[in-house]
Scaffold this active site. Structure first.
Site, mmCIF file in Angstrom:
data_model
loop_
_atom_site.group_PDB
_atom_site.id
_atom_site.type_symbol
_atom_site.label_atom_id
_atom_site.label_comp_id
_atom_site.label_asym_id
_atom_site.label_seq_id
_atom_site.Cartn_x
_atom_site.Cartn_y
_atom_site.Cartn_z
ATOM 1 N N ASP A 114 0.869 -1.179 0.000
ATOM 2 C CA ASP A 114 0.000 0.000 0.000
ATOM 3 C C ASP A 114 0.913 1.238 0.000
ATOM 4 O O ASP A 114 1.413 1.632 -1.046
ATOM 5 C CB ASP A 114 -0.889 -0.121 1.246
ATOM 6 C CG ASP A 114 -1.963 0.938 1.364
ATOM 7 O OD1 ASP A 114 -2.083 1.777 0.463
ATOM 8 O OD2 ASP A 114 -2.693 0.938 2.356
ATOM 9 N N GLY A 116 3.818 1.213 1.235
ATOM 10 C CA GLY A 116 5.160 0.657 1.055
ATOM 11 C C GLY A 116 6.037 0.801 2.295
ATOM 12 O O GLY A 116 7.154 0.282 2.327
ATOM 13 N N THR A 118 5.838 -0.543 5.321
ATOM 14 C CA THR A 118 6.138 -1.802 6.008
ATOM 15 C C THR A 118 7.250 -2.553 5.275
ATOM 16 O O THR A 118 8.241 -2.972 5.875
ATOM 17 C CB THR A 118 4.869 -2.688 6.090
ATOM 18 O OG1 THR A 118 3.810 -1.911 6.647
ATOM 19 C CG2 THR A 118 5.107 -3.919 6.937
HETATM 20 P P1 IMP Z 1 1.846 -0.383 3.906
HETATM 21 O O1 IMP Z 1 2.946 -0.278 4.943
HETATM 22 O O2 IMP Z 1 0.996 0.848 3.857
HETATM 23 O O3 IMP Z 1 2.328 -0.799 2.535
HETATM 24 O O4 IMP Z 1 0.844 -1.431 4.491
HETATM 25 C C1 IMP Z 1 0.821 -2.717 4.142
HETATM 26 C C2 IMP Z 1 -0.104 -3.476 5.082
HETATM 27 O O5 IMP Z 1 -1.339 -2.780 5.343
HETATM 28 C C3 IMP Z 1 -0.480 -4.759 4.407
HETATM 29 O O6 IMP Z 1 0.431 -5.777 4.716
HETATM 30 C C4 IMP Z 1 -1.863 -5.015 4.958
HETATM 31 O O7 IMP Z 1 -1.753 -5.723 6.180
HETATM 32 C C5 IMP Z 1 -2.432 -3.644 5.239
HETATM 33 N N1 IMP Z 1 -3.318 -3.190 4.127
HETATM 34 C C6 IMP Z 1 -3.076 -2.215 3.239
HETATM 35 N N2 IMP Z 1 -4.101 -2.070 2.376
HETATM 36 C C7 IMP Z 1 -5.021 -2.999 2.733
HETATM 37 C C8 IMP Z 1 -6.318 -3.365 2.202
HETATM 38 O O8 IMP Z 1 -6.844 -2.822 1.224
HETATM 39 N N3 IMP Z 1 -6.959 -4.387 2.847
HETATM 40 C C9 IMP Z 1 -6.445 -5.025 3.925
HETATM 41 N N4 IMP Z 1 -5.239 -4.718 4.437
HETATM 42 C C10 IMP Z 1 -4.530 -3.718 3.847
#
Ligand code: IMP
Ligand code: MG
Length: 191
Positions: A114, A116, A118
């Site tokens: 999403d 990025g 994480t």
């Molecule tokens: P990032 O650090 O924003 O890339 O978050 C990634 C994490 O957020 C993913 O591993 C998911 O656990 C959670 N996440 C992000 N978007 C969604 C979604 O649309 N549905 C469910 N979980 C999401």
């Protein structure tokens, strides 16, 4: 169990708050393609699939059975601190790997990228551990909210618009991981 208790009163899979975006058949076909691609790109080597709990468990289970190579699996659990609804970039390791990755060819298996944050942090951490190579397999890529543009997805299942999605391991407050398809939650307040 009594006859009454086996009567179905509701269906999670046909819940009216869900709109199917990617069908079970599309998922099956695409994961097989990804497995075949990985199989052809790692002719030899000691491949380790590292799944990030909990969301990637179903993707891992399907992907690993589509990869015809000598491989092992390991798991990590991380919590990303959210600042309101935004992922802040701080990542705490809740469960670390069971085995060292020194000299190994690593493929990180994630459910969705999403912002990025994480994955960027996780790849930094894994990058210090002497792996021979580190690649990223993400079942879903949601590029619109991406902040960490440097996160490169080597094996991507599907690119999706900026919706909150559930199913195939992805959850809304712990629910819906068991859906065999990917769905958009129409009204997240009711999820
Ligand atoms: P990032 O650090 O924003 O890339 O978050 C990634 C994490 O957020 C993913 O591993 C998911 O656990 C959670 N996440 C992000 N978007 C969604 C979604 O649309 N549905 C469910 N979980 C999401
Ligand atoms: Mg996740």
């Amino acid at each position: 169990m009594s006859a009454e208790s086996t009567q179905r009163t509701s269906s999670e899979f046909t819940n009216s708050n869900l709109e199917v975006l990617i069908s079970e058949q599309q998922i099956t076909d695409r994961v097989k393609e990804l497995g075949a691609q990985i199989t052809s790109e790692y002719a030899s080597g000691d491949v380790v699939l590292i799944a990030i709990l909990k969301g990637s468990c179903i993707f891992l289970a399907d992907l690993m059975r589509a990869i015809d190579l000598k491989l092992t699996i390991d798991f990590m659990a991380v919590s990303s601190y959210k600042d309101g609804t935004e992922s802040s970039g701080d990542v705490e390791i809740l469960k670390d790997l069971s085995n060292p990755i020194r000299g190994k060819d690593v493929i990180v298996v994630e459910d969705i990228i999403d912002t990025g944050h994480t994955l960027a942090r996780l790849l930094d951490i894994l990058g210090t551990r002497g792996a021979n190579s580190i690649k990223l397999a993400a079942f879903l890529d949601k590029p619109e909210p991406r902040v960490r543009k440097e996160v490169k997805i080597d094996y991507c299942g599907f690119v999706i618009p900026n919706h909150f999605v559930v199913g195939y391991g992805l959850d809304a407050a712990g629910r819906y991981r068991n859906l065999p398809f990917i769905a958009r939650v129409k009204n997240p307040a009711e999820a």
